[in-house]
Design a protein around this motif. Structure first.
Motif, mmCIF file in Angstrom:
data_model
loop_
_atom_site.group_PDB
_atom_site.id
_atom_site.type_symbol
_atom_site.label_atom_id
_atom_site.label_comp_id
_atom_site.label_asym_id
_atom_site.label_seq_id
_atom_site.Cartn_x
_atom_site.Cartn_y
_atom_site.Cartn_z
ATOM 1 N N ILE B 8 0.927 -0.968 0.012
ATOM 2 C CA ILE B 8 0.118 0.188 -0.115
ATOM 3 C C ILE B 8 0.940 1.413 -0.082
ATOM 4 O O ILE B 8 1.666 1.421 0.827
ATOM 5 N N LYS B 9 0.848 1.966 -1.116
ATOM 6 C CA LYS B 9 1.759 3.071 -1.105
ATOM 7 C C LYS B 9 1.048 4.484 -0.698
ATOM 8 O O LYS B 9 0.164 4.634 -1.171
ATOM 9 N N GLY B 10 1.604 4.832 0.287
ATOM 10 C CA GLY B 10 1.409 6.274 0.501
ATOM 11 C C GLY B 10 1.784 7.187 -0.410
ATOM 12 O O GLY B 10 3.011 6.973 -1.119
ATOM 13 N N PHE B 18 4.705 -0.186 5.683
ATOM 14 C CA PHE B 18 5.163 -1.513 5.910
ATOM 15 C C PHE B 18 4.199 -2.380 4.912
ATOM 16 O O PHE B 18 2.910 -2.185 4.890
ATOM 17 N N ASP B 19 4.866 -3.438 4.260
ATOM 18 C CA ASP B 19 4.400 -4.119 3.293
ATOM 19 C C ASP B 19 3.460 -5.529 4.142
ATOM 20 O O ASP B 19 4.133 -6.263 4.655
ATOM 21 N N TYR B 20 2.253 -5.421 4.198
ATOM 22 C CA TYR B 20 1.594 -6.583 5.000
ATOM 23 C C TYR B 20 1.180 -7.598 4.105
ATOM 24 O O TYR B 20 0.917 -7.302 3.009
ATOM 25 N N ALA B 128 -3.575 12.802 3.853
ATOM 26 C CA ALA B 128 -2.838 11.477 3.909
ATOM 27 C C ALA B 128 -2.917 10.650 5.314
ATOM 28 O O ALA B 128 -3.306 11.302 6.211
ATOM 29 N N ARG B 129 -2.994 9.407 5.112
ATOM 30 C CA ARG B 129 -3.226 8.624 6.571
ATOM 31 C C ARG B 129 -2.148 7.546 6.424
ATOM 32 O O ARG B 129 -1.404 7.001 5.429
ATOM 33 N N HIS B 130 -1.522 7.311 7.671
ATOM 34 C CA HIS B 130 -0.318 6.710 7.792
ATOM 35 C C HIS B 130 -0.531 5.382 8.597
ATOM 36 O O HIS B 130 -1.522 5.399 9.222
ATOM 37 N N GLN B 131 0.186 4.514 8.230
ATOM 38 C CA GLN B 131 -0.048 3.117 9.027
ATOM 39 C C GLN B 131 0.108 3.497 10.338
ATOM 40 O O GLN B 131 1.073 4.106 11.083
ATOM 41 N N THR B 132 -0.509 2.517 11.446
ATOM 42 C CA THR B 132 -0.603 2.819 12.787
ATOM 43 C C THR B 132 0.607 2.411 13.193
ATOM 44 O O THR B 132 1.343 2.959 14.312
ATOM 45 N N ARG B 133 1.377 1.354 12.652
ATOM 46 C CA ARG B 133 2.506 1.116 13.105
ATOM 47 C C ARG B 133 3.576 2.057 13.158
ATOM 48 O O ARG B 133 3.798 2.603 12.281
ATOM 49 N N LYS C 238 -8.008 7.717 12.527
ATOM 50 C CA LYS C 238 -8.681 8.589 11.596
ATOM 51 C C LYS C 238 -9.804 7.767 11.177
ATOM 52 O O LYS C 238 -10.018 6.620 10.966
ATOM 53 N N ASP C 250 -5.022 4.701 2.090
ATOM 54 C CA ASP C 250 -3.964 5.552 2.633
ATOM 55 C C ASP C 250 -4.263 6.988 2.364
ATOM 56 O O ASP C 250 -3.408 7.976 2.757
ATOM 57 N N GLU C 367 -3.853 -2.950 6.610
ATOM 58 C CA GLU C 367 -4.733 -1.811 7.344
ATOM 59 C C GLU C 367 -6.282 -1.713 6.389
ATOM 60 O O GLU C 367 -5.814 -1.455 5.127
#
Lengths: 273, 352, 584
Positions: B8-10, B18-20, B128-133, C238, C250, C367
């Motif tokens: 998932i590319k921000g 991180f690639d899950y 933008a939203r970032h991974q929680t990790r 969010k 994202d 996610e």
């Protein structure tokens, strides 16, 4: 249920009442009978000696009741000795006045219990029928004296007696309740004082009998006064939701309150023009 | 193939994400392309000054209505006083006060939302939203801190300290639990006895008049308590909640009496505990014709003619019967206490 | 007040205050961080807010009530203004409830506000949970927040129940009596727990005061703590958004907190307050004066709990006759109480654990911030529908008597039908819902591939009649194809080459979940459909995937409109090398 009466009372009517009725149309099941006035029956003083009245009653009986209750009013017993139609000897004028006066008799069809219907006879005819049945066995309970029906007894005592003796079937506010196999205890709102009294002393259908030794005439007057007090004084909190308790309140909260708020959220999130 | 991870590319910091593993998800090779956010929705209030002004006036008007509502609530508070002798005025007070407050709040709320909808920007924005990790760096630092804390305190190293600490922590709440011991007494044998005893008269609930056997006619029902409890007693409700009895007059020929309960009725007058053997509601709905007793709470049905056996509903046991007789004056009295515990089942009710 | 911090550099009281606060608590930083946070806008996102605001209203109205209510069970003789109770024995708690209703201006109004708000609080929380469930908002990273929300729902029930029992009238007293009966039925410790709870024999003189402590301190404090955690996590994650053009895992698309969301959400609080106030002013709730004080002998027909406890009461009613057994040592096992309790607890456990189960089945560790449309997860939606049906039957079970009287049916038949329905209806609901979802997905596919039916019938030169299909625009199209698609897995051996029981279970569950699936339309399929025009379109089975992917005709097809510079397109699913998860 008692909305119609409330409208007559004008002063206590809420402007919201009309809206409420529409909203609750599904919950409230019928009940225009409150319109009936509580005029005291003129023939209540059971003049059993009036032979003319008895004769008139007998004629009516043979024409309208004898097909089930038998020519001599002894009812009908089937081959196994089981009483299929009850005897009327000894039930008294009170039972006749209650059953015929509320339209339960003459019965239309057999069911779990006899239903209230339009009354088929005039007051005079009912009095005649009652006089006739009373003449068969003068010990039967008679139509109550008007002094017990004035609704001016002790409402506090009446309320307590009502809760102990009646509320388990008829609900604490007299809204009625379920019995087994399709039978039910009817809503008491709008029922004439005389009929309430007669039901107590005769024990119609599955209702137990409350003899004067169990609940004295004065006790019965108190109970009736309590019920009439509830009728006359609408709930302080607004429209009653049929007094059926938490289930109806829960449905109201889901359908009306939450439904309304969901509509508002839709307006809130909709794009404006 | 299905286990292949999907990145998932921000947009901003793709390299940080991180690639899950995507698990059973199917990653389509030629997904239809995202056209991006739709164009902004243009409102009348964006286009026309006239509409904008009208909307502004509406918002202000709603706020004025709100002021009116709240202010009238203040007036209503004094305009609809309550009475010290009767409750009639409560209805008006509740209605008008509630209506005025509702007007105050509803108009305020609707005004604010209307403002937001018509006059505040209608264009949706993306953030933008970032991974929680945490980033690798952050996580490494966190681990380092924990290790440092362990090292400096010697938590892993010093077994004695660690174990005694655990034990101390385990012991510390015990007194706190124990002090709740006095919430209630040992129930003892309280559930097994009621105030009924040999010779105690059956009296009317709630006014205490004794009952002549001759008054209990066929088809009548009396709600009964023992004569030896009184509303002024400290434990009146506790005793009543065990001793409440339903007295019913039936045709003696209709009764089927179990051999061990012979002589418990008096000429067709039977007395049964009113407390349901399911969860304890008063079972008091007596049907004169069918001789059924129904509990209004969960619909357990008992056959009065047949020793109050359960014929429907969730209850399992018959209602306990109170053996009764009459005294020399003809009043109904109990022969003894109930011979089994009344009310709902409990763990050791059958063990004495 | 603090909004001006950035705009006004000097002068004015506001700027002064802002400066004062910033120098002491750092409000500028807080505003910078949160002031323009984006919240997606959708009506279904407001349901949680209804619950939140109802809770605030409960706190406000409840505080008012505590000033007048006296939680004591000492016996008094009533001498207030309500005539039909004058001279009656009752507890102080009940007498003070009557006094609030009849002798405090606005007292009855706020009692009704409090009670209506309580019913609404739990109802809104329940509806919010259903929204979260059906849109898959519980998926990673929100599993823990689902559990927190679940705890809030249970706490809401606890708050409601403890409050329901406070007036000490006939209705609430009989409710407590039922609770006491249930507790006594618990093996081994039941009688002891009952004695500890009631301070001796039922009803005793303590229970109201004890429930009051729970009701006004412990339970609301716990609710506040969990609410704080719940909302804190919403900020961390969010808010989710529905699938649509430009909405991705994202990013978050919506309106900024200040000013739009502050106005909308703030305004909505007043609207919720107003609606509850309006209802409280016009509709009676729990007319305690009708019931009289608690007395163990009388009972009212229609004795029922408030709606949120109804399903448990229904479970009690639906237990079959004669379940009680006795073991070899003479102990009584009240299965007629234990079985409903076990069913209730199991149901709650399944609800709480669902996100973890689904995550285990899909094995999807990514996610998820774009919500599922319920139709695009047919099995989950069907499972949810079955659960809702199960709950609804139990709930209806608590109203068997009212159903019987109001619809002129036999009480016994209503109860028996409810027992059967409890098993039959959820299964039925499952299949109906699943088929419905699959049909809706097929319809979506049709629309993407061939456009919407316009209703215009055209006659072609050679005599054929066709209906014109209008292609949908690129935005609508994207909404219909942007969803996550899973397929079943086989039980695979682990590192030691063994197929574990867990792997088998997972494989069969994955089959149960994803066997019937309709894949989103791909660009290839879309091109093929446009290229082949009618014939192919009519022939293409709008169905279970794979079939359609066969031929690919590269016909350039571009979305008609191009816009929205705000969002960049994601590199369409670039398969990346599998990285080993980092260990720490």
């Amino acid at each position: 249920m008692s909305l119609f009466r409330r409208n007559v009372n004008g002063a206590r009517r809420h402007p919201m009442a009309a809206v409420a009725v529409i909203a609750l149309g599904l919950i409230v099941s019928g009940g225009g009978y409150a319109a009936a006035s509580a005029a005291v029956h003129p023939a209540s003083s059971a003049t059993a000696a009036d032979t003319q009245l008895v004769a008139e009653g007998k004629k009516l009986f043979l024409g309208n009741c004898a097909s089930c209750h038998g020519k001599n009013a002894a009812g009908e017993v089937d081959a196994n000795g089981k009483q299929v139609f009850p005897t009327l000897i000894g039930v008294g004028a009170a039972a006749v006045d209650f059953q015929v006066g509320t339209g339960r008799m003459p019965a239309q069809a057999s069911g779990p219990q006899m239903m209230k219907k339009t009354v088929q006879f005039t007051d005079h005819q009912i009095a005649a029928l009652a006089a006739y049945v009373q003449s068969l066995d003068p010990t039967g309970p008679t139509v109550p004296d008007a002094k017990w029906l004035d609704g001016k007894g002790d409402t506090s005592r009446g309320g307590e007696l009502f809760r102990v003796n009646c509320a388990m079937c008829h609900n604490a506010a007299g809204a009625g309740g379920a019995l087994t196999e399709g039978k039910f205890a009817p809503n008491l709102s709008g029922v004439k004082a005389r009929h309430i009294y007669e039901a107590m002393i005769t024990g119609p259908q599955n209702m137990p009998v409350f003899s004067d030794k169990n609940l004295s005439p004065s006790d019965k007057r108190d109970i009736i006064s309590y019920l009439k007090y509830l009728e006359k004084n609408p709930s302080s909190g607004g429209y009653e939701l049929a007094n059926l308790g938490p289930v109806v309140e829960g449905l109201f909260a889901w359908i009306i309150a939450l439904g309304l708020l969901v509509l508002i959220t839709m307006w809130l999130a909709a794009k404006s023009n | 193939m299905s286990d292949k991870p999907k990145a998932i590319k921000g947009a901003a910091n793709a390299s940080d994400e991180f690639d899950y593993s995507a698990g059973l998800a199917v990653i389509p090779a030629d997904k239809i392309e995202d056209p991006g956010l739709e164009p902004h929705h243009v409102r009348m209030t964006d286009k026309s000054k006239k509409h904008e002004k009208a909307a502004a006036r509406q918002v202000a008007l709603l706020f004025f209505v709100s002021i009116f509502g709240s202010a009238s609530a203040l007036v209503i508070y004094f305009l609809f006083p309550l009475s010290t002798t009767e409750f009639g005025p409560v209805r008006e007070n509740t209605f008008w006060l509630g209506l005025a407050i509702a007007l105050g709040t509803l108009a305020l709320g609707i005004g604010a939302v209307h403002w937001a909808k018509t006059l505040m920007p209608a264009a949706e924005q993306a953030e933008a939203r970032h991974q929680t990790r945490g980033s690798e760096e952050t996580r490494a630092r966190a681990v380092e801190i924990i290790k440092l804390a362990d090292q400096e305190s010697g938590f892993s190293r010093r077994k004695l300290i660690r174990r005694s600490l655990y034990t101390a922590l385990a012991f510390f709440p015990l007194p706190g639990i124990l002090v709740f011991g006095d919430l209630g007494p040992n129930p003892g044998r309280t559930l097994r006895h009621t105030k009924w005893a040999k010779g105690v008269r059956l009296v009317h609930d709630p006014y205490g008049a004794p009952i002549l056997a001759s008054d209990v006619t066929e088809g009548s029902v009396f709600h009964v308590v023992p004569a030896n409890i009184n509303p002024d007693d400290e434990d009146y409700l506790e005793q009543k909640s065990k001793a409440a009895v339903l007295l019913v007059g039936v045709n003696p020929e209709d009764l089927t009496i179990a051999p061990d309960k012979k002589g418990w009725d008096y000429n067709g007058i039977v007395a049964y505990s009113k407390i349901c053997t399911h969860v304890g509601c008063p079972v008091a709905l007596f049907e004169q014709d069918t001789h059924h007793l129904l509990c209004p709470c969960h619909q357990s049905t008992f056959d009065l003619n047949n020793g109050c056996a359960v014929i429907f509903g969730p209850a399992s046991r018959p209602l306990p019967q109170l053996p009764i007789t009459v005294d020399k004056d003809g009043y109904l009295i109990a022969q003894s206490d109930f011979l089994e515990p009344v009310g709902p089942s409990f763990w050791d009710r059958s063990i004495n | 007040m603090a909004t001006t911090v950035n705009t006004r550099k000097k002068g004015g009281v506001l700027a002064g205050t802002a400066n004062y606060l910033d120098e002491r608590v750092g409000v500028a930083g807080i505003l910078k961080e949160f002031g323009r946070k984006i919240f997606p806008d959708h009506w279904s996102f407001m349901l949680g807010e209804v619950a939140l605001y109802s809770f605030l209203i409960l706190l406000l109205s409840g505080t008012f009530l505590t000033f007048f209510f006296q939680p004591a069970m000492t016996d008094v003789i009533y001498n207030g203004v309500y005539g039909p109770l004058k001279g009656a024995h009752m507890s102080i708690a009940y007498a003070s409830t009557l006094d609030i209703s009849f002798e405090v201006r606005g007292g009855l109004l706020f009692r009704q506000v409090h009670h209506w708000a309580a019913l609404l609080f739990v109802a809104a929380a329940g509806l919010h949970m259903l929204r979260v469930f059906f849109t898959g908002a519980f998926r990673k990273p929100r599993e823990i927040n689902w559990v927190v929300g679940f705890a809030l729902f249970v706490l809401g029930m606890a708050a409601g129940f403890t409050g329901y029992s406070l007036p000490d009238d006939l209705l609430s007293g009989n409710g407590l009596r039922i609770i006491d009966g249930m507790i006594k039925g618990v093996p081994v410790i039941g009688v002891w727990i009952s004695s500890l709870l009631f301070g001796g024999q039922f009803p005793g003189h303590n229970i109201v005061a004890r429930l009051y402590s729970l009701h006004i301190m412990i339970v609301p404090a716990l609710i506040l703590v969990f609410l704080a955690i719940h909302l804190f996590m919403v900020v961390i994650h969010k808010h989710t958004h529905y699938s649509g053009p430009g909405r991705r895992d994202d990013n978050v698309v919506g309106y900024p907190l200040m000013p739009v969301y502050v106005a909308k959400a703030g305004g909505f609080f007043f609207i919720v307050f107003g609606v509850i106030m309006l209802i409280a002013a016009t509709f009676t709730i729990n007319p305690v004066w009708n019931y009289g004080g608690y007395d163990p002998s009388p009972v009212s027909a229609g004795t029922q709990p408030d709606w949120y406890i109804g399903w448990l009461d229904g479970a009690l009613r639906l237990a079959p006759t004669h379940l009680e057994t006795m073991d070899a040592w003479g102990h009584t096992w009240s299965w007629n109480i234990l079985l409903p309790l076990i069913v209730g607890v199991l149901f709650l456990v399944v609800v709480a654990a669902y996100p973890f189960v689904e995550a285990w089945i899909t094995g999807d560790k990514r996610e998820h911030h774009v919500l599922d449309r319920p139709r695009n997860t047919p099995t989950r939606t069907a499972v949810g529908a079955a659960g809702v049906t199960f709950y609804a039957v139990l709930w209806a079970g608590a109203a068997t008597d009212l159903i019987a009287t109001n619809f002129h049916m036999s009480l016994n038949q209503v109860l028996t039908s409810a027992q059967i329905s409890l098993f039959v209806l959820p299964v039925l609901a499952f299949f109906v819902t699943k088929r419905l979802c699959l049909s809706l997905q097929r319809k979506d596919r049709e629309i993407v591939l061939h456009g919407r039916e316009s209703g215009r019938i055209v006659r072609l030169p050679h005599g054929e009649y066709v209906e014109i299909h209008e292609p949908v625009d690129a935005y609508t199209q994207y909404k219909l194809v942007d969803y996550k698609d899973y397929k079943p897995t086989l039980a695979r051996p682990n590192a030691e080459g063994k197929i574990t029981a867990a792997a088998r279970v997972r494989a069969s569950l994955s089959k149960f979940y994803f066997e019937d699936r309709i894949a989103p339309v791909t660009q290839g399929e879309l091109d093929a459909a446009h290229h082949d025009h009618h014939e192919a379109v009519e022939a293409a089975p709008a169905a279970e995937v794979k079939a359609v992917t066969a031929k690919k005709a590269p016909a350039a097809k571009k979305p008609a409109t191009k816009a929205a510079p705000a969002a960049k397109k994601p590199a369409a699913a670039k398969p990346a090398a599998k990285k080993a998860p980092k260990k720490d």
